[in-house]
Design a protein around this motif. Structure first.
Motif, mmCIF file in Angstrom:
data_model
loop_
_atom_site.group_PDB
_atom_site.id
_atom_site.type_symbol
_atom_site.label_atom_id
_atom_site.label_comp_id
_atom_site.label_asym_id
_atom_site.label_seq_id
_atom_site.Cartn_x
_atom_site.Cartn_y
_atom_site.Cartn_z
ATOM 1 N N SER A 10 0.860 -1.180 0.000
ATOM 2 C CA SER A 10 0.000 0.000 0.000
ATOM 3 C C SER A 10 0.897 1.232 0.000
ATOM 4 O O SER A 10 1.630 1.475 0.961
ATOM 5 N N GLY A 11 0.848 1.998 -1.098
ATOM 6 C CA GLY A 11 1.681 3.202 -1.204
ATOM 7 C C GLY A 11 2.730 3.061 -2.296
ATOM 8 O O GLY A 11 3.649 2.272 -2.174
ATOM 9 N N ALA A 15 9.741 4.474 -1.773
ATOM 10 C CA ALA A 15 10.051 3.286 -0.972
ATOM 11 C C ALA A 15 9.193 2.092 -1.413
ATOM 12 O O ALA A 15 9.718 1.002 -1.673
ATOM 13 N N GLU A 34 -2.022 2.628 -5.090
ATOM 14 C CA GLU A 34 -1.557 4.027 -5.023
ATOM 15 C C GLU A 34 -2.649 4.961 -5.553
ATOM 16 O O GLU A 34 -3.043 4.871 -6.703
ATOM 17 N N PRO A 35 -3.136 5.872 -4.699
ATOM 18 C CA PRO A 35 -4.211 6.761 -5.165
ATOM 19 C C PRO A 35 -3.743 7.904 -6.077
ATOM 20 O O PRO A 35 -4.537 8.441 -6.844
ATOM 21 N N ARG A 46 11.676 19.716 -4.943
ATOM 22 C CA ARG A 46 12.261 18.784 -3.969
ATOM 23 C C ARG A 46 13.286 17.849 -4.605
ATOM 24 O O ARG A 46 13.066 17.293 -5.667
ATOM 25 N N ALA A 49 19.091 13.831 -1.314
ATOM 26 C CA ALA A 49 20.520 13.505 -1.316
ATOM 27 C C ALA A 49 20.624 12.063 -0.843
ATOM 28 O O ALA A 49 20.286 11.764 0.302
ATOM 29 N N LEU A 135 -6.254 2.328 -0.265
ATOM 30 C CA LEU A 135 -6.630 1.220 0.617
ATOM 31 C C LEU A 135 -7.611 1.780 1.646
ATOM 32 O O LEU A 135 -7.365 2.844 2.219
ATOM 33 N N ALA A 163 3.445 1.079 3.042
ATOM 34 C CA ALA A 163 4.424 2.071 2.576
ATOM 35 C C ALA A 163 3.647 3.338 2.231
ATOM 36 O O ALA A 163 3.991 4.060 1.309
ATOM 37 N N ASP A 164 2.548 3.552 2.983
ATOM 38 C CA ASP A 164 1.612 4.619 2.636
ATOM 39 C C ASP A 164 1.852 5.909 3.430
ATOM 40 O O ASP A 164 0.920 6.675 3.693
ATOM 41 N N ALA A 288 9.586 2.669 5.768
ATOM 42 C CA ALA A 288 9.758 4.075 5.379
ATOM 43 C C ALA A 288 8.971 5.037 6.295
ATOM 44 O O ALA A 288 8.953 4.853 7.502
ATOM 45 N N GLU A 289 8.295 6.033 5.696
ATOM 46 C CA GLU A 289 7.671 7.064 6.537
ATOM 47 C C GLU A 289 6.442 6.570 7.309
ATOM 48 O O GLU A 289 5.910 7.305 8.127
ATOM 49 N N ALA A 299 19.856 15.207 5.890
ATOM 50 C CA ALA A 299 19.321 14.454 4.734
ATOM 51 C C ALA A 299 19.295 12.942 4.934
ATOM 52 O O ALA A 299 19.864 12.186 4.152
ATOM 53 N N LEU A 302 14.995 9.485 3.366
ATOM 54 C CA LEU A 302 14.830 8.412 2.379
ATOM 55 C C LEU A 302 15.993 7.424 2.452
ATOM 56 O O LEU A 302 15.823 6.245 2.133
ATOM 57 N N ASN A 303 17.148 7.885 2.901
ATOM 58 C CA ASN A 303 18.278 6.955 3.078
ATOM 59 C C ASN A 303 17.893 5.855 4.077
ATOM 60 O O ASN A 303 18.132 4.671 3.842
HETATM 61 C C1 LIG Z 1 12.196 19.337 2.815
HETATM 62 C C2 LIG Z 1 12.605 17.901 2.810
HETATM 63 C C3 LIG Z 1 13.844 17.528 2.297
HETATM 64 C C4 LIG Z 1 14.250 16.190 2.318
HETATM 65 N N1 LIG Z 1 15.491 15.863 1.862
HETATM 66 C C5 LIG Z 1 15.908 14.576 1.937
HETATM 67 C C6 LIG Z 1 17.221 14.208 1.499
HETATM 68 O O1 LIG Z 1 17.996 15.036 1.011
HETATM 69 N N2 LIG Z 1 17.608 12.905 1.631
HETATM 70 C C7 LIG Z 1 16.767 11.950 2.148
HETATM 71 O O2 LIG Z 1 17.176 10.781 2.259
HETATM 72 N N3 LIG Z 1 15.507 12.268 2.537
HETATM 73 C C8 LIG Z 1 15.069 13.542 2.451
HETATM 74 N N4 LIG Z 1 13.799 13.860 2.841
HETATM 75 C C9 LIG Z 1 12.868 12.772 3.219
HETATM 76 C C10 LIG Z 1 12.241 12.099 1.968
HETATM 77 O O3 LIG Z 1 11.824 13.047 1.034
HETATM 78 C C11 LIG Z 1 11.075 11.228 2.378
HETATM 79 O O4 LIG Z 1 11.543 10.304 3.345
HETATM 80 C C12 LIG Z 1 10.504 10.421 1.225
HETATM 81 O O5 LIG Z 1 10.155 11.235 0.161
HETATM 82 C C13 LIG Z 1 9.295 9.659 1.689
HETATM 83 O O6 LIG Z 1 9.033 8.646 0.757
HETATM 84 P P1 LIG Z 1 8.024 7.475 1.141
HETATM 85 O O7 LIG Z 1 7.958 6.561 -0.038
HETATM 86 O O8 LIG Z 1 8.357 6.881 2.453
HETATM 87 O O9 LIG Z 1 6.652 8.212 1.419
HETATM 88 P P2 LIG Z 1 5.672 8.995 0.465
HETATM 89 O O10 LIG Z 1 6.381 9.642 -0.657
HETATM 90 O O11 LIG Z 1 4.844 9.851 1.357
HETATM 91 O O12 LIG Z 1 4.784 7.820 -0.166
HETATM 92 C C14 LIG Z 1 3.616 7.346 0.418
HETATM 93 C C15 LIG Z 1 2.641 6.993 -0.686
HETATM 94 O O13 LIG Z 1 1.498 6.375 -0.113
HETATM 95 C C16 LIG Z 1 0.349 6.818 -0.800
HETATM 96 N N5 LIG Z 1 -0.836 6.636 0.080
HETATM 97 C C17 LIG Z 1 -1.274 7.452 1.075
HETATM 98 N N6 LIG Z 1 -2.413 6.955 1.616
HETATM 99 C C18 LIG Z 1 -2.683 5.803 0.956
HETATM 100 C C19 LIG Z 1 -3.727 4.826 1.051
HETATM 101 N N7 LIG Z 1 -4.743 4.917 1.951
HETATM 102 N N8 LIG Z 1 -3.696 3.759 0.221
HETATM 103 C C20 LIG Z 1 -2.684 3.615 -0.667
HETATM 104 N N9 LIG Z 1 -1.677 4.526 -0.814
HETATM 105 C C21 LIG Z 1 -1.689 5.593 -0.018
HETATM 106 C C22 LIG Z 1 0.644 8.276 -1.124
HETATM 107 O O14 LIG Z 1 -0.126 8.740 -2.213
HETATM 108 C C23 LIG Z 1 2.144 8.219 -1.445
HETATM 109 O O15 LIG Z 1 2.397 8.061 -2.828
HETATM 110 C C24 LIG Z 1 13.377 15.187 2.847
HETATM 111 C C25 LIG Z 1 12.122 15.545 3.340
HETATM 112 C C26 LIG Z 1 11.746 16.899 3.345
HETATM 113 C C27 LIG Z 1 10.386 17.270 3.903
#
Ligand SMILES: Cc1cc2nc3c(=O)[nH]c(=O)nc-3n(C[C@H](O)[C@H](O)[C@H](O)COP(=O)(O)OP(=O)(O)OC[C@H]3O[C@@H](n4cnc5c(N)ncnc54)[C@H](O)[C@@H]3O)c2cc1C
Length: 405
Positions: A10-11, A15, A34-35, A46, A49, A135, A163-164, A288-289, A299, A302-303
């Motif tokens: 989910s997501g 990640a 993915e919605p 954005r 790094a 979801l 992974a949402d 992930a988040e 930074a 995402l690492n």
């Molecule tokens: C200003 C800023 C700068 C950053 N710089 C860095 C950097 O330099 N290096 C680094 O490592 N990290 C950096 N980060 C962190 C990084 O950007 C995030 O950790 C990363 O983008 C998150 O990715 P993700 O896949 O975990 O989450 P998301 O990108 O939030 O993905 C979650 C997905 O789940 C989907 N979703 C939500 N609800 C549902 C549902 N009910 N059902 C199904 N899908 C759903 C969403 O649409 C989305 O596509 C930075 C963050 C910020 C705010």
């Protein structure tokens, strides 16, 4: 009737899509929910790094690197400039990668094209089916995870991966509690053009209310900006006219990159820290988040997430190769055990760092400057700090090391 698969993810953020592709390449059948699918590869404000070990993980996704290599900019040097005190000479420490035998620390990559190309690869993969929607519920029994989508379709699998993102529905339905603290901080992001070349150096200014980072992009005269301020100041900056903003950024960065013009609009991101108390539930793993949110200082976000992806992919594929159940309690506990130390230490470390870098307290400011000066004068200590910043010493899996799955 419900559709069956091996793993539901989910997501479809970076990640979730990375995990989907790594597992699908090994023959597992994946459903991604993915919605908001990406619409284009257009570069917005954005960037991320990514350190070398994270690049190894994304390079393990077949076909991804050739698509993003031209927009991935090597970071050959890191620079910290402390401007927290009104002194004539700001304290400046440089960390060149070659001092620890590396060509680069990692690469700076624009988020939107990275996710777009992952999504296109997932769409084209025979073992991945993408469901455009959200979801809405998740339930489980001893043998299956069962999810319903908002359009009424039902999917079952041996394992559901959440992974949402930070407001995860999967985490909520799995009953996983979180610890969360909000900061009085907003990160403003944009891409700028500048008259002086960045020379593949990433610069972080330490200043009151939060850092200001200028991270190099593939055009030698373009950088991405992450400018952290408290809410009141950030709101004032966001209200500025274009020319006022350019001047303010030029002043704050002390003319380091010459004359500045804005390439993109400004975006803003309220900052917080969050960590989940558990990483797994019945027939469910979180990555992930959904597990951890951090300030962008240093930074790490995402690492850290890509290390979750790598660890889970390795645990699942090892289990599948032995013909064992990929959603079993034993398998999920192995993933949780592997990730706990890395996640806890990074989340708390980044929180302390953010408070130290943003602090107005004179003693903290002095300590910070003493720390930086010590790093500058003792090379062995500086090199140790560079290694620690680069990658964790714990949980060094095979994907991180650049070996295959
Ligand atoms: C200003 C800023 C700068 C950053 N710089 C860095 C950097 O330099 N290096 C680094 O490592 N990290 C950096 N980060 C962190 C990084 O950007 C995030 O950790 C990363 O983008 C998150 O990715 P993700 O896949 O975990 O989450 P998301 O990108 O939030 O993905 C979650 C997905 O789940 C989907 N979703 C939500 N609800 C549902 C549902 N009910 N059902 C199904 N899908 C759903 C969403 O649409 C989305 O596509 C930075 C963050 C910020 C705010």
């Amino acid at each position: 009737m419900s559709k069956q698969t091996d793993i539901i993810i989910s997501g479809g953020g970076v990640a979730g899509l990375c995990l989907a592709l790594l597992c699908a390449q090994q023959g597992l059948k994946i459903a991604v929910i993915e919605p908001y699918p990406p619409k284009s590869a257009e570069i917005t404000s954005r960037t991320v790094a990514l350190m070398n070990s994270s690049l190894n993980i994304i390079k393990a996704v077949d076909g991804l690197w050739p698509k993003i290599e031209s927009i991935a900019t090597p970071m050959e040097q890191m620079r910290i400039i402390d401007i927290s005190r009104a002194v004539k000479e700001p304290l400046r420490v440089e960390f060149p990668a070659h001092e620890i035998g590396l060509e680069q620390f990692g690469c700076n990559i624009p988020n939107v094209p990275l996710r777009y190309h992952l999504y296109e690869l997932a769409k084209a993969h025979n073992n991945i089916e993408i469901y455009t929607g959200a979801l809405s519920t998740y339930e489980s029994d001893l043998h299956h995870a069962k999810v319903s989508l908002e359009d009424g379709s039902v999917l079952t699998a041996k394992l559901l991966v959440g992974a949402d993102g930070r407001s995860s529905k999967v985490r909520l339905d799995a009953g996983v509690e979180v610890e969360r603290f909000d900061y009085d901080q907003i990160a403003i992001t944009c891409i700028i053009n500048h008259s002086l070349a960045h020379e593949n150096t990433s610069t972080e200014f330490h200043k009151p209310y939060g850092p200001l980072a200028l991270v190099p992009l593939s055009d030698g005269h373009q950088s991405s900006v992450v400018w952290v301020e408290n809410k009141e100041r950030a709101e004032a900056i966001l209200r500025m006219k274009k020319s006022e903003f350019e001047q303010a950024l030029n002043d704050k960065s002390q003319g380091l990159l010459g004359a500045i013009t804005l390439e993109t609009g400004l975006e803003s991101w309220p900052l917080s820290t969050m960590r989940a108390k558990r990483y797994v539930g019945e027939r469910c793993a979180l990555i992930a988040e959904t597990l951890h949110v951090m300030s962008p200082v240093t930074a790490q976000g995402l690492n850290l997430s890509l290390r979750d992806v790598a660890a889970l992919a390795e645990v699942l594929i090892d289990q599948a190769r032995l013909g064992l159940d990929i959603g079993s309690d034993t398998c999920l506990k192995a993933y949780e055990k592997r990730r706990r130390l890395d996640i806890n230490s990074r989340v708390m470390g980044v929180d302390h760092m953010n408070r130290a870098v943003s602090s107005q307290n004179k003693i903290v400011k002095d300590m910070r400057r003493i720390g930086l000066r010590t790093l500058e004068t003792i090379p062995a200590l500086k090199h140790f700090a560079m290694h620690v910043g680069l990658a964790p010493q714990m949980d060094q899996g095979r994907l991180m090391r650049g070996e295959g799955l």
